[in-house]
Write a protein that holds these residues in place. Structure first.
Motif, short mmCIF file in Angstrom:
data_model
loop_
_atom_site.label_atom_id
_atom_site.label_comp_id
_atom_site.label_asym_id
_atom_site.label_seq_id
_atom_site.Cartn_x
_atom_site.Cartn_y
_atom_site.Cartn_z
N GLY A 26 -2.42 2.36 -4.93
CA GLY A 26 -1.83 3.69 -4.84
C GLY A 26 -2.72 4.72 -5.51
O GLY A 26 -3.82 4.40 -5.99
N ASP A 27 -2.24 5.97 -5.55
CA ASP A 27 -3.10 7.04 -6.07
C ASP A 27 -2.37 8.08 -6.90
O ASP A 27 -2.99 9.05 -7.34
CB ASP A 27 -3.79 7.75 -4.90
N SER A 28 -1.07 7.91 -7.13
CA SER A 28 -0.35 8.98 -7.81
C SER A 28 0.59 8.43 -8.87
O SER A 28 0.72 7.22 -9.05
CB SER A 28 0.44 9.82 -6.79
N PHE A 29 1.26 9.35 -9.57
CA PHE A 29 2.10 8.94 -10.70
C PHE A 29 3.32 8.15 -10.26
O PHE A 29 3.85 7.36 -11.05
CB PHE A 29 2.51 10.18 -11.50
N ASN A 30 3.79 8.34 -9.04
CA ASN A 30 4.91 7.52 -8.59
C ASN A 30 4.50 6.09 -8.28
O ASN A 30 5.34 5.25 -7.97
CB ASN A 30 5.60 8.15 -7.38
N ASP A 31 3.19 5.80 -8.40
CA ASP A 31 2.71 4.43 -8.21
C ASP A 31 2.61 3.66 -9.53
O ASP A 31 2.36 2.45 -9.52
CB ASP A 31 1.33 4.44 -7.53
N LEU A 32 2.80 4.33 -10.66
CA LEU A 32 2.65 3.66 -11.95
C LEU A 32 3.65 2.52 -12.12
O LEU A 32 3.31 1.47 -12.66
CB LEU A 32 2.79 4.67 -13.09
N SER A 33 4.90 2.73 -11.68
CA SER A 33 5.90 1.66 -11.80
C SER A 33 5.53 0.48 -10.92
O SER A 33 5.85 -0.67 -11.24
CB SER A 33 7.30 2.19 -11.43
N MET A 34 4.84 0.74 -9.82
CA MET A 34 4.35 -0.31 -8.94
C MET A 34 3.22 -1.08 -9.62
O MET A 34 3.18 -2.32 -9.60
CB MET A 34 3.89 0.31 -7.62
N PHE A 35 2.29 -0.37 -10.26
CA PHE A 35 1.19 -1.01 -10.97
C PHE A 35 1.72 -1.94 -12.08
O PHE A 35 1.11 -2.97 -12.37
CB PHE A 35 0.28 0.04 -11.61
N SER A 71 -3.38 -4.73 -9.47
CA SER A 71 -3.13 -3.35 -9.06
C SER A 71 -4.45 -2.61 -8.88
O SER A 71 -5.41 -2.81 -9.63
CB SER A 71 -2.27 -2.64 -10.11
N TYR A 72 -4.46 -1.72 -7.89
CA TYR A 72 -5.65 -0.95 -7.56
C TYR A 72 -5.27 0.53 -7.47
O TYR A 72 -4.24 0.88 -6.89
CB TYR A 72 -6.24 -1.39 -6.22
N ALA A 73 -6.14 1.38 -8.02
CA ALA A 73 -5.98 2.82 -7.91
C ALA A 73 -7.15 3.40 -7.13
O ALA A 73 -8.28 2.91 -7.23
CB ALA A 73 -5.90 3.48 -9.29
N SER A 115 0.82 -1.21 0.00
CA SER A 115 0.00 0.00 0.00
C SER A 115 0.85 1.26 0.00
O SER A 115 1.86 1.35 0.72
CB SER A 115 -0.92 0.03 1.23
N ASP A 116 0.44 2.20 -0.80
CA ASP A 116 0.95 3.57 -0.73
C ASP A 116 0.39 4.22 0.53
O ASP A 116 -0.51 3.68 1.18
CB ASP A 116 0.49 4.31 -1.99
N LEU A 117 0.91 5.39 0.88
CA LEU A 117 0.41 6.09 2.07
C LEU A 117 -0.48 7.28 1.71
O LEU A 117 -1.69 7.18 1.71
CB LEU A 117 1.58 6.54 2.95
N ASP A 118 0.11 8.42 1.38
CA ASP A 118 -0.66 9.66 1.21
C ASP A 118 -1.68 9.54 0.09
O ASP A 118 -1.36 9.16 -1.05
CB ASP A 118 0.30 10.82 0.91
N GLY A 119 -2.92 9.85 0.43
CA GLY A 119 -3.99 9.78 -0.54
C GLY A 119 -4.53 8.38 -0.74
O GLY A 119 -5.51 8.18 -1.46
N THR A 120 -3.91 7.41 -0.09
CA THR A 120 -4.33 6.01 -0.23
C THR A 120 -4.71 5.47 1.14
O THR A 120 -5.88 5.41 1.49
CB THR A 120 -3.21 5.17 -0.86
#
Length: 263
Positions: A214-223, A229-231, A7-12
Motif C-alpha cells: 500500500g501507499d497511504s496511512f489507511n494501509d498502516l493497519s494492514m502493514f 508488508s510493502y510500501a 494490494s491497495d489500489l490508488d497510488g499502488t
C-alpha cells in the motif's frame, strides 16, 4: 509460504486515469498460477474493485471502503458495517464546520449535498458519478445508509484537519488519511487491518502466510497484520517506515517474495 497477496489500489496498483501496469497484472497471474490468491483492500467501493478485477481478467477477494464491506472471491458477502443513524448524524453535524468537500458513501452510491467545481474533479477519479442530494442530511439512516464519510481538500489542509478530527472524535470512529487529499471517517474498528484478519479467519490463513502492499496511512493497519508488508516509494516517509520493504511497483513486491523463497 505465501497463500494470499493483498494490494491497495490508488497510488499502488492504480495510477492516473485508472492505469494499471501490465507488469503488475502479469505478476498477479504468476501468483495465481502458484495457488496464491489475490485480494484488493481499498477505500474505494465494491463495484469499483469488481470493475478493476474485470479489466485485469482476474478473480480476487474484495475489501472495500476500508473494510466496511468484505466479499470473498466467490462473491459471498463476509461482512458489512454502516453507521447507526445517531452516530451518522453526530459525525455530519461535527464535520460541517470544516471548509472542505464532504461526501457520504453507502454500499452502492456516493452523495454530496451541493454541487461545485470540485465535484467534477472528484468524479474523474471515480468509476461512478457522485449524486448531488440537497436533502442528504435529512435522509441519513433512512434512504441513505452511510458506511463512510469523506472530506476532500488541499494537501496542506488534510494533515491539520485530520489531527483536529482525531482529537474531536477520539475512539468513537476510525479516522485516517487515505490519500493526500482525502480523509476517511469510518465506524469504530473498521479498517483494513481488522478486515484482513476477518478474511484470514474465513480462509484459515495465518498472518505470516500473506503479503500486502500500500501507499497511504489507511494501509498502516494492514502493514501491522503481517511481517510481509510493502510500501510504495512514493508513500509518505511515515508510511514507508511502517513497512518491511519499500518498492517502486507492485510487481517488485512479488519479485521480492519470489527472491525470498516465499512463493
Amino acid at each position: 509460504m505465501i497463500k494470499l497477496f493483498i494490494s491497495d489500489l490508488d497510488g499502488t496498483l492504480l495510477g492516473d486515469e485508472h492505469y494499471i501496469k501490465q507488469e503488475d497484472i502479469h505478476s498477479f497471474q504468476w501468483l495465481l498460477n502458484r495457488n496464491v490468491e489475490l485480494a484488493i483492500a481499498t477505500g474505494r467501493m465494491e463495484h469499483e474493485i469488481t470493475e478493476i478485477l474485470r479489466r485485469m481478467k482476474l478473480k480476487g477477494h474484495r475489501i472495500s471502503q476500508n473494510g466496511a464491506f468484505i466479499y470473498g472471491q466467490n462473491d459471498m458477502l463476509l461482512h458489512s458495517e454502516t453507521f447507526t443513524k445517531s452516530s451518522a448524524d453526530h459525525v455530519l453535524h461535527n464535520i460541517q464546520e470544516y471548509p472542505m468537500i464532504t461526501t457520504i458513501s453507502t454500499a452502492t452510491d456516493t452523495y454530496t449535498s451541493e454541487y461545485n467545481e470540485w465535484i467534477d474533479i472528484i468524479n474523474e477519479q471515480l468509476f461512478h458519478e457522485i449524486i448531488v442530494n440537497p436533502n442528504m442530511a435529512h435522509e441519513l439512516g433512512q434512504s441513505i445508509q452511510p458506511s463512510k464519510f469523506t472530506l476532500h481538500g488541499s494537501e496542506e489542509d488534510i494533515t491539520h484537519v485530520h489531527q483536529q478530527l482525531v482529537h474531536q472524535f477520539g475512539k468513537t470512529v476510525d479516522i485516517f488519511i487515505s490519500h493526500k487529499n482525502v480523509i476517511d471517517i469510518m465506524p469504530p474498528s473498521i479498517n483494513k487491518g481488522n478486515s484482513i484478519l476477518a478474511l484470514l479467519d474465513h480462509l484459515n490463513v495465518k498472518p505470516d502466510e500473506i503479503a500486502c502492499i500500500g501507499d497511504s496511512f489507511n494501509d498502516l493497519s494492514m502493514f501491522a497484520v503481517t511481517p510481509n508488508s510493502y510500501a510504495m516509494s512514493t508513500a509518505h516517509p511515515d508510511v514507508q517506515a511502517n513497512a518491511h520493504t519499500v518498492v517502486n511497483h507492485v510487481h517488485e513486491a512479488v519479485d521480492d517474495l519470489a527472491h525470498r523463497g516465499l512463493v
